[in-house]
Every structure is written in structure tokens, then in C-alpha cells.
Write a protein that holds these residues in place. Structure first.
Motif, PDB file in Angstrom:
ATOM      1  N   ALA A  65       0.786  -1.270   0.165  1.00 23.19           N
ATOM      2  CA  ALA A  65      -0.135  -0.105   0.039  1.00 23.19           C
ATOM      3  C   ALA A  65       0.721   1.306   0.053  1.00 23.19           C
ATOM      4  O   ALA A  65       0.413   2.268  -0.777  1.00 23.19           O
ATOM      5  CB  ALA A  65      -0.867   0.153   1.127  1.00 23.19           C
ATOM      6  N   ALA A  66       1.880   1.182   0.788  1.00 25.84           N
ATOM      7  CA  ALA A  66       2.949   2.548   0.713  1.00 25.84           C
ATOM      8  C   ALA A  66       3.306   2.720  -0.510  1.00 25.84           C
ATOM      9  O   ALA A  66       3.567   3.823  -0.813  1.00 25.84           O
ATOM     10  CB  ALA A  66       3.929   2.344   1.750  1.00 25.84           C
ATOM     11  N   LEU A  67       3.822   1.592  -1.389  1.00 19.53           N
ATOM     12  CA  LEU A  67       4.349   2.025  -2.656  1.00 19.53           C
ATOM     13  C   LEU A  67       3.475   2.578  -3.436  1.00 19.53           C
ATOM     14  O   LEU A  67       3.852   3.257  -4.210  1.00 19.53           O
ATOM     15  CB  LEU A  67       5.184   0.646  -3.262  1.00 19.53           C
ATOM     16  CG  LEU A  67       6.349   0.100  -2.455  1.00 19.53           C
ATOM     17  CD1 LEU A  67       6.597  -1.213  -2.828  1.00 19.53           C
ATOM     18  CD2 LEU A  67       7.319   0.846  -2.463  1.00 19.53           C
ATOM     19  N   ILE A  68       2.099   2.031  -3.602  1.00 17.03           N
ATOM     20  CA  ILE A  68       1.114   2.577  -4.460  1.00 17.03           C
ATOM     21  C   ILE A  68       1.141   4.049  -4.098  1.00 17.03           C
ATOM     22  O   ILE A  68       0.933   4.696  -5.061  1.00 17.03           O
ATOM     23  CB  ILE A  68       0.078   1.754  -4.320  1.00 17.03           C
ATOM     24  CG1 ILE A  68       0.124   0.179  -4.694  1.00 17.03           C
ATOM     25  CG2 ILE A  68      -1.189   2.160  -5.099  1.00 17.03           C
ATOM     26  CD1 ILE A  68      -1.011  -0.636  -4.394  1.00 17.03           C
ATOM     27  N   LEU A  69       0.677   4.434  -2.939  1.00 15.22           N
ATOM     28  CA  LEU A  69       0.383   5.734  -2.532  1.00 15.22           C
ATOM     29  C   LEU A  69       1.578   6.620  -2.722  1.00 15.22           C
ATOM     30  O   LEU A  69       1.564   7.929  -3.291  1.00 15.22           O
ATOM     31  CB  LEU A  69       0.084   5.721  -1.104  1.00 15.22           C
ATOM     32  CG  LEU A  69      -1.246   5.261  -0.565  1.00 15.22           C
ATOM     33  CD1 LEU A  69      -1.377   5.277   0.686  1.00 15.22           C
ATOM     34  CD2 LEU A  69      -2.389   5.487  -1.499  1.00 15.22           C
ATOM     35  N   VAL A  70       2.848   6.028  -2.425  1.00 15.18           N
ATOM     36  CA  VAL A  70       3.973   7.004  -2.897  1.00 15.18           C
ATOM     37  C   VAL A  70       4.060   7.307  -4.380  1.00 15.18           C
ATOM     38  O   VAL A  70       4.524   8.638  -4.914  1.00 15.18           O
ATOM     39  CB  VAL A  70       5.328   6.333  -2.388  1.00 15.18           C
ATOM     40  CG1 VAL A  70       6.300   7.029  -3.155  1.00 15.18           C
ATOM     41  CG2 VAL A  70       5.337   6.474  -0.866  1.00 15.18           C
ATOM     42  N   GLN A  71       3.946   6.436  -5.110  1.00 12.32           N
ATOM     43  CA  GLN A  71       3.895   6.586  -6.623  1.00 12.32           C
ATOM     44  C   GLN A  71       2.864   7.562  -7.029  1.00 12.32           C
ATOM     45  O   GLN A  71       2.828   8.443  -7.669  1.00 12.32           O
ATOM     46  CB  GLN A  71       3.534   5.229  -7.264  1.00 12.32           C
ATOM     47  CG  GLN A  71       3.478   5.448  -8.864  1.00 12.32           C
ATOM     48  CD  GLN A  71       4.653   5.594  -9.613  1.00 12.32           C
ATOM     49  OE1 GLN A  71       5.621   5.368  -9.141  1.00 12.32           O
ATOM     50  NE2 GLN A  71       4.547   6.284 -10.750  1.00 12.32           N
ATOM     51  N   LEU A  86       9.983  -1.988 -13.009  1.00  8.80           N
ATOM     52  CA  LEU A  86       8.761  -1.946 -12.659  1.00  8.80           C
ATOM     53  C   LEU A  86       8.489  -0.355 -11.982  1.00  8.80           C
ATOM     54  O   LEU A  86       9.375  -0.055 -11.251  1.00  8.80           O
ATOM     55  CB  LEU A  86       7.966  -2.736 -11.955  1.00  8.80           C
ATOM     56  CG  LEU A  86       8.174  -4.173 -12.343  1.00  8.80           C
ATOM     57  CD1 LEU A  86       7.613  -5.203 -11.305  1.00  8.80           C
ATOM     58  CD2 LEU A  86       7.280  -4.232 -13.484  1.00  8.80           C
ATOM     59  N   ARG A  87       7.551   0.182 -11.951  1.00  9.31           N
ATOM     60  CA  ARG A  87       6.972   1.517 -11.261  1.00  9.31           C
ATOM     61  C   ARG A  87       6.827   0.974  -9.997  1.00  9.31           C
ATOM     62  O   ARG A  87       6.518  -0.132  -9.813  1.00  9.31           O
ATOM     63  CB  ARG A  87       5.747   2.164 -11.790  1.00  9.31           C
ATOM     64  CG  ARG A  87       6.089   2.657 -13.285  1.00  9.31           C
ATOM     65  CD  ARG A  87       4.956   3.697 -13.842  1.00  9.31           C
ATOM     66  NE  ARG A  87       3.512   3.201 -13.203  1.00  9.31           N
ATOM     67  CZ  ARG A  87       2.969   2.551 -14.335  1.00  9.31           C
ATOM     68  NH1 ARG A  87       3.434   2.264 -15.366  1.00  9.31           N
ATOM     69  NH2 ARG A  87       1.627   2.030 -14.019  1.00  9.31           N
ATOM     70  N   LEU A  88       6.797   1.901  -8.964  1.00 14.67           N
ATOM     71  CA  LEU A  88       6.444   1.660  -7.442  1.00 14.67           C
ATOM     72  C   LEU A  88       5.115   1.063  -7.414  1.00 14.67           C
ATOM     73  O   LEU A  88       4.892   0.186  -6.562  1.00 14.67           O
ATOM     74  CB  LEU A  88       6.421   2.981  -6.748  1.00 14.67           C
ATOM     75  CG  LEU A  88       8.071   3.212  -6.571  1.00 14.67           C
ATOM     76  CD1 LEU A  88       8.176   4.748  -5.925  1.00 14.67           C
ATOM     77  CD2 LEU A  88       8.880   2.636  -6.010  1.00 14.67           C
ATOM     78  N   ASP A  89       4.198   1.336  -8.273  1.00 17.51           N
ATOM     79  CA  ASP A  89       2.617   1.019  -7.913  1.00 17.51           C
ATOM     80  C   ASP A  89       2.687  -0.377  -8.461  1.00 17.51           C
ATOM     81  O   ASP A  89       1.875  -0.986  -7.969  1.00 17.51           O
ATOM     82  CB  ASP A  89       1.944   2.186  -8.651  1.00 17.51           C
ATOM     83  CG  ASP A  89       1.965   2.108 -10.087  1.00 17.51           C
ATOM     84  OD1 ASP A  89       3.148   1.909 -10.489  1.00 17.51           O
ATOM     85  OD2 ASP A  89       1.078   2.394 -10.869  1.00 17.51           O
ATOM     86  N   PHE A  95       3.351  -7.164  -4.633  1.00 18.44           N
ATOM     87  CA  PHE A  95       3.412  -7.392  -3.376  1.00 18.44           C
ATOM     88  C   PHE A  95       2.116  -7.473  -2.510  1.00 18.44           C
ATOM     89  O   PHE A  95       1.902  -8.693  -1.696  1.00 18.44           O
ATOM     90  CB  PHE A  95       3.930  -6.264  -2.581  1.00 18.44           C
ATOM     91  CG  PHE A  95       5.500  -6.042  -2.858  1.00 18.44           C
ATOM     92  CD1 PHE A  95       6.361  -7.084  -3.489  1.00 18.44           C
ATOM     93  CD2 PHE A  95       6.261  -4.835  -2.496  1.00 18.44           C
ATOM     94  CE1 PHE A  95       7.657  -6.991  -3.739  1.00 18.44           C
ATOM     95  CE2 PHE A  95       7.773  -4.798  -2.842  1.00 18.44           C
ATOM     96  CZ  PHE A  95       8.434  -5.978  -3.313  1.00 18.44           C
ATOM     97  N   SER A  96       1.137  -6.985  -2.746  1.00 16.51           N
ATOM     98  CA  SER A  96      -0.184  -7.349  -2.337  1.00 16.51           C
ATOM     99  C   SER A  96      -0.833  -8.760  -2.880  1.00 16.51           C
ATOM    100  O   SER A  96      -1.459  -9.067  -2.000  1.00 16.51           O
ATOM    101  CB  SER A  96      -1.316  -6.216  -2.654  1.00 16.51           C
ATOM    102  OG  SER A  96      -1.392  -6.343  -4.315  1.00 16.51           O
ATOM    103  N   VAL A  97      -0.552  -9.051  -4.083  1.00 14.91           N
ATOM    104  CA  VAL A  97      -0.961 -10.198  -4.440  1.00 14.91           C
ATOM    105  C   VAL A  97      -0.117 -11.232  -4.004  1.00 14.91           C
ATOM    106  O   VAL A  97      -0.882 -12.406  -3.291  1.00 14.91           O
ATOM    107  CB  VAL A  97      -0.971 -10.492  -6.138  1.00 14.91           C
ATOM    108  CG1 VAL A  97      -1.376 -11.857  -6.397  1.00 14.91           C
ATOM    109  CG2 VAL A  97      -1.899  -9.499  -6.550  1.00 14.91           C
ATOM    110  N   ALA A  98       1.002 -11.251  -3.309  1.00 15.82           N
ATOM    111  CA  ALA A  98       1.618 -12.122  -2.849  1.00 15.82           C
ATOM    112  C   ALA A  98       1.313 -12.232  -1.359  1.00 15.82           C
ATOM    113  O   ALA A  98       1.406 -13.245  -0.759  1.00 15.82           O
ATOM    114  CB  ALA A  98       3.528 -11.695  -2.855  1.00 15.82           C
TER     115      ALA A  98
END
Length: 293
Positions: A65-71, A86-89, A95-98
Motif C-alpha cells: 500500500a505504501a508503494l502505491i500511494l508514494v507513486q 517496474l514502477r512503484l505502484d 506485493f499485495s497479491v503475494a
């Protein structure tokens, strides 16, 4: 933090991350034990005995979640910025799927004794990860999730009589609006009379006719204002300087720019004395192509 950069999908991701963090402190394992020597009957994800549940499920989901919001906060400038291809999002979605995959498999593990079972923290973590991974993956595809979380407030309708109000409430691009040669557009200030009273654009009065000049006149003492002149609003098609009222050849005292309405308080031949919003007044020598309100 620019909330205008967030979408509804980002809000769902952030909410799921908060829920996942709360779930990490709730019992992950519970033990059905009623004896006096049973000891600890429940453990949350922070217990070292449950390692690696905490980093592989809860912390991994929060990191996603942090990577998605930072992007998202980085805006369009980071659209092509990548880390290891890959982009941060995109890393966040992976990572969320994993984390979701690991949490689902962890529900089938643990002791085989009937006295052990997964607690509320485990189930709540799975629910939070389903929301997080779903929102992260669907946000780029679902229009409802791509919509901005915070929208601009609609512009407040201007009140006739206020400074800068053009007086004609039509939509941009319609005849009579700034930049379109329609009614009220008379470079020589003659031949057109609007009905109404003084006080706002669109309520013009008869204006003395002045003949356009082929060349800019040499600096001369300011002529007396026209006796029958009445103030009106106008806009210019390009930025123009305002000369001092008492010395038209002096240094500019201000500037009029396109997109703003100004009040003409005097007429001096083909020139106008314009008033800026801060009250400053100056002579506008080039009146060609202006739009009257």
C-alpha cells in the motif's frame, strides 16, 4: 500531501492497509484450553513463535500500500520512473497479491489438534488483503476507482456589480465572451450602445466615437477627459502596459493582461485611463482589438 492526486482506489488501498495493521495485533492463533496450566491461549502476528507470518503477510501488505500511494503522490513526473523495470505502484500490486496468496495458504497450516484454530486477526487480515489487492489491481481499469477522491469545488457564481465580473454569464466560446469578435467588440469605441446602468460590464452607455490612428502619436500633454464619457469594462487580447496618467511618456505603472476585466474610468482621445484591481490607474494607449463588457 496532495489529496487531489489520490483516487477512490487509492483510498480503498489506504483503508485496507490500516485494517491490516490493526489485524496484526489481534489473535492470529487461539487455543481451546480451560485448565489452570494452559498458559497463553492466543498469539498475534507479532509473536516470534509465528514467524514469518508477520513479514510475509501483514508487513508485506502494508509495504504494498505504501508503494502505491508514494507513486501516486509523485504525480505525472514519476509515470515513467522505474525500479528494476517496474514502477512503484506495479511493485505494490505484486506485493499485495503475494501477501494475499500467503495469507490464504496460511489458513490451512498450523497444528492438527482440534484445540488450536485461527483467530480473528487471521481472518481479518485475509479480508483486508482481498480489498487491498483488488483495489490495487482494479484501480487502473475501473472508472469508478479511477475517479479523483477530492474534486474541485464548483466556481461560485459572480455577483453582478463586483469588480472583474464580465456581466454576460454565457459559456466560454460563445459570442460575446472574451476573445470572440461579437457584440461589444469595437476597437474605436463607437457605434454600439448597451442597455442598462453603470456598475458592471454589459451595462454600457453611449461612448464618444474616436477614430483609430495608424501610428502611435508622439508624447503630448494629457488631453482633458471627454465630457460625455461614462466608465465601462473592457478586456485586452494581449498584455499591454499602462503609462502614468500625468506623464504618458514615463515608466509604466502597471499592466493589463488577457482574461481579466478592467474598468475604463476616462477616455483621452483614442487612449483610455484604466483602473487595476488594486486601484492603480494608468493610460492605455493601445486600445486596438479590446473587448468591451
Amino acid at each position: 500531501m496532495n489529496l487531489r492526486a489520490l483516487t477512490r482506489g487509492d483510498a480503498a488501498v489506504a483503508g485496507a492497509a490500516v485494517l491490516l495493521f490493526i489485524a496484526s495485533f489481534l489473535p492470529y492463533w487461539t487455543v481451546d484450553c480451560s485448565g489452570r496450566y494452559c498458559g497463553n491461549t492466543s498469539q498475534n502476528a507479532w509473536s516470534t513463535e509465528l514467524f514469518p507470518v508477520l513479514p510475509s503477510i501483514y508487513l508485506l501488505g502494508i509495504l504494498a500500500a505504501a508503494l502505491i500511494l508514494v507513486q501516486r503522490f509523485q504525480g505525472k513526473d514519476a509515470a515513467n520512473r522505474q525500479v528494476l523495470g517496474l514502477r512503484l505502484d506495479q511493485w505494490g500490486i505484486a506485493f499485495s497479491v503475494a501477501a494475499l496468496w500467503t495469507s490464504v495458504w496460511s489458513l490451512g497450516g498450523g497444528p492438527s489438534s482440534g484445540s488450536f484454530g485461527h483467530g480473528f486477526g487471521a481472518w481479518l487480515g485475509v479480508i483486508a488483503l482481498v480489498v487491498l489487492a483488488g483495489a490495487a489491481a482494479a484501480s487502473p481499469l475501473v472508472p469508478a476507482l479511477k475517479a479523483p477522491l477530492v474534486t474541485d469545488r464548483p466556481a461560485t457564481a459572480a455577483v453582478p456589480g463586483q469588480y472583474g465580473y464580465p456581466g454576460a454569464p454565457g459559456q466560454p466560446g460563445q459570442p460575446g465572451q472574451y476573445g470572440y469578435p461579437a457584440q461589444g467588440h469595437d476597437p474605436a469605441f463607437g457605434g454600439q450602445v448597451a442597455q442598462g446602468g453603470y456598475g458592471y460590464p454589459g451595462a454600457g452607455q453611449p461612448v464618444a466615437t474616436a477614430q483609430p490612428q495608424d501610428a502611435a502619436p508622439a508624447p503630448q500633454p494629457a488631453p482633458a477627459p471627454a465630457a460625455d464619457f461614462q466608465p465601462f469594462w473592457f478586456a485586452v487580447p494581449a498584455p499591454r502596459q499602462l503609462a502614468p496618467k500625468e506623464n504618458p511618456a514615463g515608466a509604466p505603472v502597471g499592466e493589463v493582461v488577457p482574461g481579466t476585466w478592467y474598468l475604463a474610468v476616462e477616455q483621452r482621445g483614442a487612449a483610455l485611463v484604466a483602473q487595476l484591481p488594486d486601484g492603480t490607474q494608468g493610460v492605455l494607449a493601445d486600445t486596438s482589438g479590446i473587448q468591451r463588457g
